[in-house]
Every structure is written in C-alpha cells, then in structure tokens.
Design a protein around this motif. Sequence first.
Motif, PDB file in Angstrom:
ATOM      1  N   THR A  21       0.827  -1.213   0.000  1.00 47.93           N
ATOM      2  CA  THR A  21       0.000   0.000   0.000  1.00 47.93           C
ATOM      3  C   THR A  21       0.854   1.254   0.000  1.00 47.93           C
ATOM      4  O   THR A  21       0.564   2.213  -0.710  1.00 47.93           O
ATOM      5  CB  THR A  21      -0.934   0.008   1.233  1.00 47.93           C
ATOM      6  OG1 THR A  21      -1.724  -1.184   1.209  1.00 47.93           O
ATOM      7  CG2 THR A  21      -1.837   1.218   1.228  1.00 47.93           C
ATOM      8  N   GLU A  22       1.932   1.241   0.772  1.00 49.06           N
ATOM      9  CA  GLU A  22       2.813   2.411   0.849  1.00 49.06           C
ATOM     10  C   GLU A  22       3.427   2.723  -0.520  1.00 49.06           C
ATOM     11  O   GLU A  22       3.491   3.877  -0.938  1.00 49.06           O
ATOM     12  CB  GLU A  22       3.909   2.163   1.881  1.00 49.06           C
ATOM     13  CG  GLU A  22       4.742   3.383   2.182  1.00 49.06           C
ATOM     14  CD  GLU A  22       5.709   3.124   3.325  1.00 49.06           C
ATOM     15  OE1 GLU A  22       6.917   3.331   3.107  1.00 49.06           O
ATOM     16  OE2 GLU A  22       5.262   2.718   4.413  1.00 49.06           O
ATOM     17  N   LYS A  23       3.867   1.687  -1.224  1.00 48.30           N
ATOM     18  CA  LYS A  23       4.458   1.871  -2.553  1.00 48.30           C
ATOM     19  C   LYS A  23       3.403   2.382  -3.541  1.00 48.30           C
ATOM     20  O   LYS A  23       3.675   3.300  -4.330  1.00 48.30           O
ATOM     21  CB  LYS A  23       5.060   0.552  -3.044  1.00 48.30           C
ATOM     22  CG  LYS A  23       5.705   0.640  -4.412  1.00 48.30           C
ATOM     23  CD  LYS A  23       6.962   1.478  -4.380  1.00 48.30           C
ATOM     24  CE  LYS A  23       7.683   1.402  -5.719  1.00 48.30           C
ATOM     25  NZ  LYS A  23       8.775   2.342  -5.812  1.00 48.30           N
ATOM     26  N   LYS A  24       2.194   1.824  -3.500  1.00 47.51           N
ATOM     27  CA  LYS A  24       1.121   2.303  -4.375  1.00 47.51           C
ATOM     28  C   LYS A  24       0.810   3.763  -4.091  1.00 47.51           C
ATOM     29  O   LYS A  24       0.644   4.564  -5.012  1.00 47.51           O
ATOM     30  CB  LYS A  24      -0.143   1.464  -4.189  1.00 47.51           C
ATOM     31  CG  LYS A  24      -0.078   0.103  -4.789  1.00 47.51           C
ATOM     32  CD  LYS A  24      -1.375  -0.639  -4.530  1.00 47.51           C
ATOM     33  CE  LYS A  24      -1.251  -2.092  -4.870  1.00 47.51           C
ATOM     34  NZ  LYS A  24      -2.465  -2.848  -4.542  1.00 47.51           N
ATOM     35  N   VAL A  62      -2.690  -2.762 -16.517  1.00 45.31           N
ATOM     36  CA  VAL A  62      -2.461  -1.916 -15.340  1.00 45.31           C
ATOM     37  C   VAL A  62      -3.666  -0.996 -15.117  1.00 45.31           C
ATOM     38  O   VAL A  62      -4.152  -0.853 -13.990  1.00 45.31           O
ATOM     39  CB  VAL A  62      -1.163  -1.089 -15.495  1.00 45.31           C
ATOM     40  CG1 VAL A  62      -1.044  -0.045 -14.401  1.00 45.31           C
ATOM     41  CG2 VAL A  62       0.055  -2.005 -15.499  1.00 45.31           C
ATOM     42  N   ALA A  63      -4.161  -0.400 -16.190  1.00 39.04           N
ATOM     43  CA  ALA A  63      -5.316   0.506 -16.075  1.00 39.04           C
ATOM     44  C   ALA A  63      -6.554  -0.241 -15.587  1.00 39.04           C
ATOM     45  O   ALA A  63      -7.322   0.286 -14.772  1.00 39.04           O
ATOM     46  CB  ALA A  63      -5.583   1.191 -17.406  1.00 39.04           C
ATOM     47  N   ASP A  68     -10.264  -0.988 -11.104  1.00 48.56           N
ATOM     48  CA  ASP A  68     -11.007  -1.921 -10.248  1.00 48.56           C
ATOM     49  C   ASP A  68     -10.595  -1.896  -8.778  1.00 48.56           C
ATOM     50  O   ASP A  68     -11.385  -2.253  -7.914  1.00 48.56           O
ATOM     51  CB  ASP A  68     -10.840  -3.357 -10.766  1.00 48.56           C
ATOM     52  CG  ASP A  68     -11.548  -3.591 -12.083  1.00 48.56           C
ATOM     53  OD1 ASP A  68     -12.421  -2.780 -12.465  1.00 48.56           O
ATOM     54  OD2 ASP A  68     -11.206  -4.589 -12.755  1.00 48.56           O
ATOM     55  N   HIS A  69      -9.344  -1.495  -8.488  1.00 49.06           N
ATOM     56  CA  HIS A  69      -8.823  -1.673  -7.128  1.00 49.06           C
ATOM     57  C   HIS A  69      -8.324  -0.415  -6.429  1.00 49.06           C
ATOM     58  O   HIS A  69      -8.052  -0.467  -5.226  1.00 49.06           O
ATOM     59  CB  HIS A  69      -7.673  -2.681  -7.147  1.00 49.06           C
ATOM     60  CG  HIS A  69      -8.078  -4.046  -7.587  1.00 49.06           C
ATOM     61  ND1 HIS A  69      -7.942  -4.482  -8.879  1.00 49.06           N
ATOM     62  CD2 HIS A  69      -8.646  -5.068  -6.905  1.00 49.06           C
ATOM     63  CE1 HIS A  69      -8.395  -5.716  -8.973  1.00 49.06           C
ATOM     64  NE2 HIS A  69      -8.830  -6.100  -7.794  1.00 49.06           N
TER      65      HIS A  69
END
Length: 104
Positions: A21-24, A62-63, A68-69
């Motif tokens: 999550t941190e990287k995203k 990726v898109a 979706d997420h």
Amino acid sequence: MEQNNSINQGKVEEQLNSMGTEKKDEILSSFDTFKDYLSSKVSKGQMLGMNEEQLAKTAQKVADYLADHEEPRNREEKLLQELWKVGNEEEQHKLAHLLVKLVQ
C-alpha cells in the motif's frame, strides 16, 4: 507470441497485487510521479524487446487493475478513471496506447 503475452499479463497482475500500500500510495500520490513510474516501466519493456502493441496491452492491464482496485488520488487520475469506465474495450486499448506515448 500469444503465450508470451499471457505470461507477461500474469506477471503484471502478480506484481500489482503484491505491491504494498505504501508503494502504491507513493506512485499514485501525484500524476507526475505516476507518469515517471509508468515511463520507467515502458523503458524497461522496450529494453526487454516489447513492441508498442505489447506495451499498450500491458498498460491496459495496469489501467484495468487501477480502475477496479484503486481510488484516484488526484484530478488527472480521476479523469483517466472516468474515461476508462465509459470506454469500450477498443477505446480503452487506444487510451492505453496514448498513455504509453505520453510517457515515452
């Protein structure tokens, strides 16, 4: 060739699912940071011999994942998400091509 594309698509999804999550949050924190990240991945794909169509298919994967997420973190991401949602598969593929061109 189709089998290689399926393998690449599976690797993309695996990498996105395993990213913390941190990287995203870091990547999606600003549109410029997102473009820089995408640019580095496009460059890596080119060095691995991927052609523009393969890069666009990967960008499309990726898109799809992001739509979706992930919630958009800025106006640009929100616009891309909205365009993605209203587009059919052909339009999404064209948008993926444009994203690849944007970061080259």
